[in-house]
Design a protein around this motif. Structure first.
Motif, PDB file in Angstrom:
ATOM      1  N   LEU A  20       0.830  -1.204   0.000  1.00 56.54           N
ATOM      2  CA  LEU A  20       0.000   0.000   0.000  1.00 56.54           C
ATOM      3  C   LEU A  20       0.863   1.252   0.000  1.00 56.54           C
ATOM      4  O   LEU A  20       0.642   2.172  -0.805  1.00 56.54           O
ATOM      5  CB  LEU A  20      -0.924   0.001   1.214  1.00 56.54           C
ATOM      6  CG  LEU A  20      -1.747   1.268   1.418  1.00 56.54           C
ATOM      7  CD1 LEU A  20      -2.782   1.404   0.314  1.00 56.54           C
ATOM      8  CD2 LEU A  20      -2.407   1.253   2.773  1.00 56.54           C
ATOM      9  N   ILE A  21       1.844   1.313   0.872  1.00 59.79           N
ATOM     10  CA  ILE A  21       2.741   2.469   0.927  1.00 59.79           C
ATOM     11  C   ILE A  21       3.509   2.609  -0.382  1.00 59.79           C
ATOM     12  O   ILE A  21       3.659   3.723  -0.910  1.00 59.79           O
ATOM     13  CB  ILE A  21       3.707   2.347   2.126  1.00 59.79           C
ATOM     14  CG1 ILE A  21       2.928   2.338   3.431  1.00 59.79           C
ATOM     15  CG2 ILE A  21       4.741   3.461   2.106  1.00 59.79           C
ATOM     16  CD1 ILE A  21       2.092   3.572   3.666  1.00 59.79           C
ATOM     17  N   LYS A  26       4.466   5.567  -5.398  1.00 62.56           N
ATOM     18  CA  LYS A  26       4.648   5.524  -6.851  1.00 62.56           C
ATOM     19  C   LYS A  26       3.586   6.328  -7.599  1.00 62.56           C
ATOM     20  O   LYS A  26       3.827   6.782  -8.712  1.00 62.56           O
ATOM     21  CB  LYS A  26       4.632   4.078  -7.331  1.00 62.56           C
ATOM     22  CG  LYS A  26       5.888   3.314  -6.945  1.00 62.56           C
ATOM     23  CD  LYS A  26       5.896   1.939  -7.530  1.00 62.56           C
ATOM     24  CE  LYS A  26       6.153   2.053  -8.989  1.00 62.56           C
ATOM     25  NZ  LYS A  26       7.217   1.285  -9.536  1.00 62.56           N
ATOM     26  N   SER A  27       2.405   6.509  -6.998  1.00 59.00           N
ATOM     27  CA  SER A  27       1.338   7.222  -7.705  1.00 59.00           C
ATOM     28  C   SER A  27       1.418   8.733  -7.504  1.00 59.00           C
ATOM     29  O   SER A  27       0.617   9.468  -8.080  1.00 59.00           O
ATOM     30  CB  SER A  27      -0.031   6.706  -7.258  1.00 59.00           C
ATOM     31  OG  SER A  27      -0.258   7.061  -5.917  1.00 59.00           O
ATOM     32  N   GLN A  28       2.348   9.221  -6.711  1.00 58.33           N
ATOM     33  CA  GLN A  28       2.493  10.660  -6.508  1.00 58.33           C
ATOM     34  C   GLN A  28       3.177  11.277  -7.726  1.00 58.33           C
ATOM     35  O   GLN A  28       4.142  10.739  -8.246  1.00 58.33           O
ATOM     36  CB  GLN A  28       3.321  10.952  -5.256  1.00 58.33           C
ATOM     37  CG  GLN A  28       2.690  10.448  -3.994  1.00 58.33           C
ATOM     38  CD  GLN A  28       1.360  11.095  -3.721  1.00 58.33           C
ATOM     39  OE1 GLN A  28       1.257  12.304  -3.735  1.00 58.33           O
ATOM     40  NE2 GLN A  28       0.349  10.292  -3.484  1.00 58.33           N
ATOM     41  N   GLY A  29       2.679  12.420  -8.151  1.00 58.00           N
ATOM     42  CA  GLY A  29       3.292  13.116  -9.283  1.00 58.00           C
ATOM     43  C   GLY A  29       2.976  12.414 -10.590  1.00 58.00           C
ATOM     44  O   GLY A  29       1.937  11.813 -10.766  1.00 58.00           O
ATOM     45  N   GLY A  30       3.883  12.520 -11.523  1.00 57.58           N
ATOM     46  CA  GLY A  30       3.711  11.858 -12.803  1.00 57.58           C
ATOM     47  C   GLY A  30       2.822  12.654 -13.743  1.00 57.58           C
ATOM     48  O   GLY A  30       2.599  13.853 -13.585  1.00 57.58           O
TER      49      GLY A  30
END
Length: 70
Positions: A20-21, A26-30
């Motif tokens: 989960l962490i 990994k889903s931050q930004g992009g």
């Protein structure tokens, strides 16, 4: 075998928490960061507009014209 059944739930939860962490980081930004920021800004603006609209302008006058004591 009781120790195995006692250790499995915490181990599974630790592994799930780690994934989960990892997914959150990994889903931050992009590529979607600007779109996500726009959605949050719109939600905050809508919430502020509703709060301002719901706030009373002035307290209601008391019956008989009596002033409230302070």
């Amino acid at each position: 075998m009781d120790y195995v059944s006692a250790l499995v739930p915490p181990t599974v939860m630790a592994i799930a928490f780690t994934f989960l962490i990892r997914t959150l980081i990994k889903s931050q930004g992009g590529a979607n960061k600007a779109k996500e920021d726009a959605v949050v800004d719109a939600a905050l603006a809508t919430n502020a507009a509703h709060a301002a609209h719901a706030a009373p302008a002035a307290p209601a006058p008391r019956p008989g014209g009596a002033e409230p004591r302070v």
